[in-house]
Scaffold this motif. Structure first.
Motif, PDB file in Angstrom:
ATOM      1  N   LEU A   1      23.242  36.306  -0.330  1.00 51.89           N
ATOM      2  CA  LEU A   1      24.596  36.680  -0.729  1.00 51.89           C
ATOM      3  C   LEU A   1      24.728  36.620  -2.248  1.00 51.89           C
ATOM      4  O   LEU A   1      24.139  35.766  -2.911  1.00 51.89           O
ATOM      5  CB  LEU A   1      25.627  35.778  -0.058  1.00 51.89           C
ATOM      6  CG  LEU A   1      25.679  35.860   1.466  1.00 51.89           C
ATOM      7  CD1 LEU A   1      26.798  34.976   2.013  1.00 51.89           C
ATOM      8  CD2 LEU A   1      25.843  37.289   1.954  1.00 51.89           C
ATOM      9  N   ALA A   2      25.524  37.538  -2.786  1.00 56.95           N
ATOM     10  CA  ALA A   2      25.675  37.675  -4.229  1.00 56.95           C
ATOM     11  C   ALA A   2      26.559  36.576  -4.816  1.00 56.95           C
ATOM     12  O   ALA A   2      27.548  36.157  -4.212  1.00 56.95           O
ATOM     13  CB  ALA A   2      26.254  39.046  -4.563  1.00 56.95           C
ATOM     14  N   LEU A   3      26.175  36.156  -6.009  1.00 54.29           N
ATOM     15  CA  LEU A   3      26.928  35.172  -6.796  1.00 54.29           C
ATOM     16  C   LEU A   3      27.615  35.903  -7.943  1.00 54.29           C
ATOM     17  O   LEU A   3      27.128  36.918  -8.432  1.00 54.29           O
ATOM     18  CB  LEU A   3      25.980  34.119  -7.372  1.00 54.29           C
ATOM     19  CG  LEU A   3      25.192  33.278  -6.370  1.00 54.29           C
ATOM     20  CD1 LEU A   3      23.919  32.736  -7.001  1.00 54.29           C
ATOM     21  CD2 LEU A   3      26.066  32.148  -5.873  1.00 54.29           C
ATOM     22  N   TYR A   4      28.725  35.356  -8.402  1.00 54.81           N
ATOM     23  CA  TYR A   4      29.425  35.951  -9.542  1.00 54.81           C
ATOM     24  C   TYR A   4      28.706  35.659 -10.856  1.00 54.81           C
ATOM     25  O   TYR A   4      28.856  36.402 -11.827  1.00 54.81           O
ATOM     26  CB  TYR A   4      30.864  35.442  -9.603  1.00 54.81           C
ATOM     27  CG  TYR A   4      31.727  36.037  -8.518  1.00 54.81           C
ATOM     28  CD1 TYR A   4      32.318  37.283  -8.675  1.00 54.81           C
ATOM     29  CD2 TYR A   4      31.926  35.368  -7.311  1.00 54.81           C
ATOM     30  CE1 TYR A   4      33.096  37.845  -7.677  1.00 54.81           C
ATOM     31  CE2 TYR A   4      32.706  35.926  -6.308  1.00 54.81           C
ATOM     32  CZ  TYR A   4      33.284  37.154  -6.503  1.00 54.81           C
ATOM     33  OH  TYR A   4      34.043  37.712  -5.511  1.00 54.81           O
TER      34      TYR A   4
ATOM     35  N   GLY B   1      26.687  32.029  -2.340  1.00 50.56           N
ATOM     36  CA  GLY B   1      27.144  33.357  -2.680  1.00 50.56           C
ATOM     37  C   GLY B   1      28.348  33.758  -1.854  1.00 50.56           C
ATOM     38  O   GLY B   1      28.733  33.089  -0.891  1.00 50.56           O
ATOM     39  N   SER B   2      28.921  34.858  -2.233  1.00 54.89           N
ATOM     40  CA  SER B   2      30.148  35.362  -1.612  1.00 54.89           C
ATOM     41  C   SER B   2      29.847  36.538  -0.687  1.00 54.89           C
ATOM     42  O   SER B   2      29.246  37.534  -1.115  1.00 54.89           O
ATOM     43  CB  SER B   2      31.109  35.810  -2.714  1.00 54.89           C
ATOM     44  OG  SER B   2      32.148  36.584  -2.189  1.00 54.89           O
TER      45      SER B   2
ATOM     46  N   GLU C   1      27.816  30.577   7.355  1.00 50.33           N
ATOM     47  CA  GLU C   1      29.248  30.326   7.194  1.00 50.33           C
ATOM     48  C   GLU C   1      29.581  30.131   5.718  1.00 50.33           C
ATOM     49  O   GLU C   1      28.899  29.413   5.003  1.00 50.33           O
ATOM     50  CB  GLU C   1      29.627  29.064   7.979  1.00 50.33           C
ATOM     51  CG  GLU C   1      31.107  28.830   8.071  1.00 50.33           C
ATOM     52  CD  GLU C   1      31.418  27.645   8.974  1.00 50.33           C
ATOM     53  OE1 GLU C   1      32.029  26.689   8.473  1.00 50.33           O
ATOM     54  OE2 GLU C   1      31.028  27.684  10.157  1.00 50.33           O
ATOM     55  N   ARG C   2      30.637  30.790   5.296  1.00 51.71           N
ATOM     56  CA  ARG C   2      31.157  30.609   3.949  1.00 51.71           C
ATOM     57  C   ARG C   2      32.641  30.328   4.070  1.00 51.71           C
ATOM     58  O   ARG C   2      33.359  31.056   4.749  1.00 51.71           O
ATOM     59  CB  ARG C   2      30.945  31.860   3.086  1.00 51.71           C
ATOM     60  CG  ARG C   2      29.508  32.145   2.746  1.00 51.71           C
ATOM     61  CD  ARG C   2      28.941  31.067   1.841  1.00 51.71           C
ATOM     62  NE  ARG C   2      27.653  31.404   1.311  1.00 51.71           N
ATOM     63  CZ  ARG C   2      26.491  31.014   1.823  1.00 51.71           C
ATOM     64  NH1 ARG C   2      26.485  30.269   2.897  1.00 51.71           N
ATOM     65  NH2 ARG C   2      25.354  31.347   1.264  1.00 51.71           N
ATOM     66  N   LYS C   3      33.075  29.268   3.416  1.00 55.78           N
ATOM     67  CA  LYS C   3      34.494  28.912   3.441  1.00 55.78           C
ATOM     68  C   LYS C   3      35.001  28.922   2.006  1.00 55.78           C
ATOM     69  O   LYS C   3      34.478  28.225   1.146  1.00 55.78           O
ATOM     70  CB  LYS C   3      34.697  27.526   4.052  1.00 55.78           C
ATOM     71  CG  LYS C   3      34.384  27.472   5.520  1.00 55.78           C
ATOM     72  CD  LYS C   3      34.666  26.104   6.092  1.00 55.78           C
ATOM     73  CE  LYS C   3      34.328  26.088   7.576  1.00 55.78           C
ATOM     74  NZ  LYS C   3      34.568  24.790   8.186  1.00 55.78           N
TER      75      LYS C   3
END
Length: 166
Positions: A29-32, A43-44, A88-90
């Motif tokens: 997942l990509a990070l800012y 990552g988001s 899971e991303r919260k």
């Protein structure tokens, strides 16, 4: 990525793509921001879905503007894991946005042919309650996946819902 697209700079796009691996977490997942140290960064899913969707659009303008295959595959794999509930991303949100985030991920995956109808089982299909951007993602999914059950009726319902809002 946005700056390269906005400026129409292929050179900036290529430099950004060369750095892309430093902007992906261990799950794809990509990070800012690029990884800074050894701590575990998350990552988001939203940013990853956005980058994949934007990539599909900009390739129509310039075929050379594409995500590197290895990173694109990692991002798609991360989104698949997210949609299937294996990842899971919260993040803080004023309302529960998991269905909307999963919808964006499925829409991005559908654009590249990686979405499967079973992925929609992980969300509650309620277009009338979704924000407009989610309704647009739903329409995109319906357009990309004609094999969905009741696809024509669902697409008509979503179009009507969008017309009502506009």
């Amino acid at each position: 990525v946005g700056k390269a697209i906005g400026l129409g700079s292929e050179a900036l796009w290529q430099r950004t793509m060369a750095q892309l691996p430093t902007y992906l977490d261990d799950d794809g997942l990509a990070l800012y921001f690029p990884l800074q140290d050894s701590r575990r960064a998350q990552g988001s899913d939203s940013l990853t879905a956005h980058l994949l969707a934007v990539n599909q659009s900009v390739q129509a303008l310039n075929p050379a503007w594409k995500l590197p295959a290895a990173e694109r595959a990692r991002m798609e794999s991360g989104l698949i894991a997210f949609v299937e509930g294996r990842l899971e991303r919260k993040f803080w949100s004023p309302r529960n946005d998991l269905d909307v985030r999963k919808l964006a991920a499925i829409a991005a995956l559908a654009r590249s042919g990686k979405a499967r109808p079973a992925m929609l089982e992980s969300i509650s299909i309620a277009p009338q309650t979704w924000p407009t951007h989610a309704l647009i993602d739903w329409l995109s999914i319906l357009q990309q996946m004609p094999q969905l059950p009741d696809q024509p009726a669902r697409q008509e319902e979503a179009l009507q819902q969008l017309k009502t809002r506009l």
